[in-house]
Design a protein around this motif. Sequence first.
Motif, mmCIF file in Angstrom:
data_model
loop_
_atom_site.group_PDB
_atom_site.id
_atom_site.type_symbol
_atom_site.label_atom_id
_atom_site.label_comp_id
_atom_site.label_asym_id
_atom_site.label_seq_id
_atom_site.Cartn_x
_atom_site.Cartn_y
_atom_site.Cartn_z
ATOM 1 N N ALA A 110 0.841 -1.199 0.000
ATOM 2 C CA ALA A 110 0.000 0.000 0.000
ATOM 3 C C ALA A 110 0.877 1.250 0.000
ATOM 4 O O ALA A 110 0.560 2.236 -0.673
ATOM 5 N N GLU A 111 1.984 1.190 0.715
ATOM 6 C CA GLU A 111 2.895 2.339 0.756
ATOM 7 C C GLU A 111 3.468 2.631 -0.626
ATOM 8 O O GLU A 111 3.612 3.794 -1.015
ATOM 9 N N ASP A 112 3.796 1.567 -1.376
ATOM 10 C CA ASP A 112 4.299 1.746 -2.743
ATOM 11 C C ASP A 112 3.239 2.405 -3.623
ATOM 12 O O ASP A 112 3.538 3.304 -4.410
ATOM 13 N N ARG A 113 2.003 1.936 -3.498
ATOM 14 C CA ARG A 113 0.920 2.490 -4.309
ATOM 15 C C ARG A 113 0.653 3.948 -3.944
ATOM 16 O O ARG A 113 0.406 4.786 -4.815
ATOM 17 N N LEU A 114 0.717 4.273 -2.649
ATOM 18 C CA LEU A 114 0.528 5.664 -2.223
ATOM 19 C C LEU A 114 1.658 6.551 -2.737
ATOM 20 O O LEU A 114 1.419 7.672 -3.198
ATOM 21 N N ALA A 115 2.876 6.049 -2.660
ATOM 22 C CA ALA A 115 4.022 6.822 -3.148
ATOM 23 C C ALA A 115 3.887 7.086 -4.645
ATOM 24 O O ALA A 115 4.175 8.192 -5.121
ATOM 25 N N PHE A 116 3.428 6.084 -5.393
ATOM 26 C CA PHE A 116 3.230 6.254 -6.829
ATOM 27 C C PHE A 116 2.158 7.308 -7.099
ATOM 28 O O PHE A 116 2.339 8.194 -7.937
ATOM 29 N N ALA A 117 1.038 7.215 -6.377
ATOM 30 C CA ALA A 117 -0.048 8.185 -6.564
ATOM 31 C C ALA A 117 0.415 9.591 -6.196
ATOM 32 O O ALA A 117 0.121 10.558 -6.911
ATOM 33 N N ASP A 118 1.146 9.708 -5.096
ATOM 34 C CA ASP A 118 1.655 11.017 -4.680
ATOM 35 C C ASP A 118 2.600 11.595 -5.731
ATOM 36 O O ASP A 118 2.547 12.787 -6.042
ATOM 37 N N ALA A 119 3.458 10.747 -6.281
ATOM 38 C CA ALA A 119 4.403 11.210 -7.303
ATOM 39 C C ALA A 119 3.664 11.647 -8.566
ATOM 40 O O ALA A 119 3.992 12.687 -9.156
ATOM 41 N N ALA A 120 2.665 10.869 -8.970
ATOM 42 C CA ALA A 120 1.897 11.230 -10.166
ATOM 43 C C ALA A 120 1.174 12.558 -9.965
ATOM 44 O O ALA A 120 1.164 13.412 -10.857
ATOM 45 N N LEU A 121 0.588 12.735 -8.797
ATOM 46 C CA LEU A 121 -0.088 14.002 -8.507
ATOM 47 C C LEU A 121 0.906 15.161 -8.478
ATOM 48 O O LEU A 121 0.627 16.245 -8.997
ATOM 49 N N ALA A 122 2.064 14.928 -7.874
ATOM 50 C CA ALA A 122 3.080 15.984 -7.787
ATOM 51 C C ALA A 122 3.551 16.405 -9.177
ATOM 52 O O ALA A 122 3.751 17.600 -9.436
ATOM 53 N N LEU A 123 3.712 15.436 -10.071
ATOM 54 C CA LEU A 123 4.125 15.770 -11.438
ATOM 55 C C LEU A 123 3.099 16.654 -12.136
ATOM 56 O O LEU A 123 3.447 17.468 -12.985
ATOM 57 N N ALA A 124 1.840 16.485 -11.757
ATOM 58 C CA ALA A 124 0.772 17.296 -12.346
ATOM 59 C C ALA A 124 0.543 18.580 -11.551
ATOM 60 O O ALA A 124 -0.366 19.347 -11.866
ATOM 61 N N GLY A 125 1.345 18.788 -10.511
ATOM 62 C CA GLY A 125 1.223 20.003 -9.718
ATOM 63 C C GLY A 125 0.139 19.943 -8.657
ATOM 64 O O GLY A 125 -0.369 20.975 -8.231
ATOM 65 N N HIS A 126 -0.217 18.731 -8.230
ATOM 66 C CA HIS A 126 -1.284 18.562 -7.246
ATOM 67 C C HIS A 126 -0.766 17.854 -6.002
ATOM 68 O O HIS A 126 0.269 17.208 -6.026
ATOM 69 N N GLU A 127 -1.545 17.971 -4.933
ATOM 70 C CA GLU A 127 -1.220 17.292 -3.680
ATOM 71 C C GLU A 127 -2.520 17.087 -2.911
ATOM 72 O O GLU A 127 -3.382 17.965 -2.889
ATOM 73 N N VAL A 128 -2.675 15.935 -2.291
ATOM 74 C CA VAL A 128 -3.857 15.670 -1.469
ATOM 75 C C VAL A 128 -3.538 16.135 -0.056
ATOM 76 O O VAL A 128 -2.698 15.548 0.622
ATOM 77 N N ILE A 129 -4.211 17.214 0.368
ATOM 78 C CA ILE A 129 -3.961 17.735 1.714
ATOM 79 C C ILE A 129 -5.180 17.590 2.621
ATOM 80 O O ILE A 129 -5.060 17.712 3.831
ATOM 81 N N ASP A 130 -6.341 17.312 2.048
ATOM 82 C CA ASP A 130 -7.554 17.111 2.836
ATOM 83 C C ASP A 130 -7.454 15.755 3.538
ATOM 84 O O ASP A 130 -7.315 14.723 2.881
ATOM 85 N N PRO A 131 -7.519 15.728 4.875
ATOM 86 C CA PRO A 131 -7.369 14.456 5.597
ATOM 87 C C PRO A 131 -8.416 13.409 5.214
ATOM 88 O O PRO A 131 -8.098 12.216 5.146
ATOM 89 N N ALA A 132 -9.637 13.826 4.948
ATOM 90 C CA ALA A 132 -10.679 12.865 4.573
ATOM 91 C C ALA A 132 -10.373 12.245 3.213
ATOM 92 O O ALA A 132 -10.525 11.031 3.023
ATOM 93 N N LEU A 133 -9.926 13.066 2.272
ATOM 94 C CA LEU A 133 -9.571 12.540 0.953
ATOM 95 C C LEU A 133 -8.353 11.628 1.048
ATOM 96 O O LEU A 133 -8.284 10.594 0.380
ATOM 97 N N ARG A 134 -7.402 12.018 1.884
ATOM 98 C CA ARG A 134 -6.200 11.191 2.060
ATOM 99 C C ARG A 134 -6.588 9.816 2.605
ATOM 100 O O ARG A 134 -6.054 8.794 2.172
ATOM 101 N N THR A 135 -7.531 9.787 3.530
ATOM 102 C CA THR A 135 -7.993 8.518 4.093
ATOM 103 C C THR A 135 -8.621 7.643 3.018
ATOM 104 O O THR A 135 -8.376 6.435 2.968
#
Length: 65
Positions: free
Chosen positions: A15-40
């Motif tokens: 799960a950590e690998d998948r989260l890291a991949f999603a975070d990296a993909a979002l970062a490349l697009a200039g986005h970040e998930v900061i809402d705790p509910a969405l992060r959950t």
Amino acid sequence: MVRTLIAAPPASTTAEDRLAFADAALALAGHEVIDPALRTIVERAARHELTGDEARAAIRRHVQG
């Protein structure tokens, strides 16, 4: 001649690998998930507790009310 194609087993990821991949993909697009509910929700999807469709529906409910 008949050839049998054998699919390689899916790579074992955590799960950590998948989260890291999603975070990296979002970062490349200039986005970040900061809402705790969405992060959950994203974390639950990464752990396969939610399907992609369920995660999208939960995100829509949270964002759109």
